[in-house]
Motif scaffolding. Structure first.
Motif, PDB file in Angstrom:
ATOM      1  N   PRO A  89       0.817  -1.215   0.000  1.00 30.20           N
ATOM      2  CA  PRO A  89       0.000   0.000   0.000  1.00 30.20           C
ATOM      3  C   PRO A  89       0.849   1.264   0.000  1.00 30.20           C
ATOM      4  O   PRO A  89       1.979   1.274   0.490  1.00 30.20           O
ATOM      5  N   ALA A 109      -2.672  10.202  -6.614  1.00 36.83           N
ATOM      6  CA  ALA A 109      -3.342   8.946  -6.353  1.00 36.83           C
ATOM      7  C   ALA A 109      -2.774   8.215  -5.142  1.00 36.83           C
ATOM      8  O   ALA A 109      -1.619   8.386  -4.765  1.00 36.83           O
ATOM      9  N   GLY A 152      -3.257   4.027  -3.270  1.00 34.34           N
ATOM     10  CA  GLY A 152      -3.788   2.707  -3.581  1.00 34.34           C
ATOM     11  C   GLY A 152      -2.868   1.603  -3.119  1.00 34.34           C
ATOM     12  O   GLY A 152      -2.074   1.779  -2.194  1.00 34.34           O
ATOM     13  N   VAL A 207      -4.709  -1.273  -7.574  1.00 31.85           N
ATOM     14  CA  VAL A 207      -5.981  -0.571  -7.380  1.00 31.85           C
ATOM     15  C   VAL A 207      -5.669   0.883  -7.069  1.00 31.85           C
ATOM     16  O   VAL A 207      -4.919   1.182  -6.137  1.00 31.85           O
ATOM     17  N   VAL A 208      -6.228   1.784  -7.875  1.00 34.64           N
ATOM     18  CA  VAL A 208      -5.952   3.216  -7.752  1.00 34.64           C
ATOM     19  C   VAL A 208      -7.189   3.921  -7.211  1.00 34.64           C
ATOM     20  O   VAL A 208      -8.312   3.694  -7.691  1.00 34.64           O
ATOM     21  N   PHE A 209      -6.973   4.794  -6.211  1.00 34.76           N
ATOM     22  CA  PHE A 209      -8.061   5.574  -5.615  1.00 34.76           C
ATOM     23  C   PHE A 209      -7.857   7.050  -5.931  1.00 34.76           C
ATOM     24  O   PHE A 209      -6.724   7.525  -6.039  1.00 34.76           O
ATOM     25  N   PRO A 213     -12.436   4.414  -5.481  1.00 37.32           N
ATOM     26  CA  PRO A 213     -11.575   3.626  -6.368  1.00 37.32           C
ATOM     27  C   PRO A 213     -11.874   3.983  -7.816  1.00 37.32           C
ATOM     28  O   PRO A 213     -13.041   4.035  -8.219  1.00 37.32           O
ATOM     29  N   LEU A 249       2.337   2.967  -8.373  1.00 42.38           N
ATOM     30  CA  LEU A 249       1.288   3.989  -8.409  1.00 42.38           C
ATOM     31  C   LEU A 249       1.596   5.067  -9.437  1.00 42.38           C
ATOM     32  O   LEU A 249       0.691   5.551 -10.129  1.00 42.38           O
TER      33      LEU A 249
END
Length: 324
Positions: free
Chosen positions: A54, A62, A64, A87-89, A96, A303
């Motif tokens: 993480p 971003a 994630g 997984v990108v938030f 997300p 990321l």
């Protein structure tokens, strides 16, 4: 939510784009602009593993995580050894926003980070590359290193001579670079200006007697405490630079082995490659220095790649948009 497949990543994320992207990400890390935890690894059966990484790019960029499985036997079956998702938030809403194939990102960004490190640590005239290993990262490193140095010769070593020969043939045919397989590590490394270790070796295969003065080494194959590719004497001899210092102090096997033997202290990790790129730390001081870039990989590399891919995919109209 945007979904980018293996094919989408391969189409968009070129080395020309990713190498400077990794340089910027590693500078951001070393400036303290990013946040991350050390990767967590769950050991599975038969040498397999599952990792969770993480992190956050900081500010309004971003955040994630990467979730990735490592199945070493997949290589023999023609499948990726690293599979998973990033997984990108969205930093402004917390939602997300994207799922990106992690296997292809990992393959490209790892080699691109090594190329960026090579560009600043290797001698300007470095032209002879030795690659230890013949798996996916071996090929990716040949692809990437040729972006930053004009390679004239590549030597490849691996435990299976036929696979090393096949990679040498591929290198000659695709890049037109003289390439051969070596019988042993000593022969592969003897004349090298740049060495990339990309193996799954459990015990060190490269040591100081194999390496001539002035060589730069990218130590890539071990990304956790335990398996080590480089011997203690070579670690001691080198100017040892981490991708992420906190990570190497806890999970960099080669460093940990030399420290446990009482040969070095924490100060032997001179700093991070981002510090060198930012002009805050000297990398190579003299032509005869042996430099080691210790790569364990960190999530800000993933990321940064994923965020760039999302923007590029939007412009190119690539990827699938799904309701979430």
């Amino acid at each position: 939510m945007l979904v980018l497949s293996h094919a989408d990543v391969a189409r968009l994320l070129t080395y020309e784009a990713c190498i400077p992207l990794m340089r910027d990400a590693m500078i951001a890390l070393s400036r303290g602009r990013t946040r991350q935890l050390l990767r967590s690894i769950i050991d599975l059966d038969a040498g397999r593993a599952f990792g969770v990484m993480p992190g956050a790019m900081g500010g309004q960029e971003a955040f994630g995580a990467k979730l990735v499985s490592v199945f070493p036997e997949n290589f023999a079956a023609g499948k990726p050894s690293h599979q998973g998702v990033i997984v990108v938030f969205d930093a402004s809403t917390g939602a997300p926003t994207a799922i990106v194939d992690a296997g292809e990102v990992t393959a490209i960004r790892t080699a691109s980070a090594s190329a960026a490190a090579t560009d600043i640590l290797a001698r300007p005239d470095a032209a002879r590359l030795a690659v230890l290993g013949y798996g996916e990262q071996a090929w990716r490193h040949i692809e990437a290193i040729r972006q930053v140095r004009r390679l004239t010769h590549v030597t490849i070593w691996g435990r299976d001579r036929a696979l090393a020969d096949a990679l040498a043939v591929r290198t000659r045919e695709i890049f037109g670079i003289a390439a051969v397989a070596a019988d042993d590590v000593a022969s592969a490394a003897a004349d090298a200006d740049i060495i990339c270790t990309t193996t799954a070796a459990h015990d060190p295969i490269l040591d100081t007697g194999h390496v001539r003065p002035g060589t730069h080494i990218n130590a890539v194959g071990s990304s956790r405490a335990g398996p080590a590719e480089i011997g203690n004497a070579l670690v001691v001899r080198s100017r040892f630079i981490a991708d992420y210092r906190a990570g190497v102090l806890e999970q960099g096997a080669e460093f940990l082995n030399a420290r446990a033997a009482g040969l070095i202290g924490d100060d032997h990790v001179l700093g991070e490659i981002g510090d060198v790129m930012d002009g805050k730390l000297a990398g190579r001081i003299a032509p005869e220095d042996v430099t080691i870039y210790k790569s364990i990989g960190h999530v800000v590399q993933d990321l940064a790649s994923a965020a760039w891919l999302c923007a590029a995919a939007g412009k190119a109209g690539i990827g699938a948009n799904v309701a979430f």
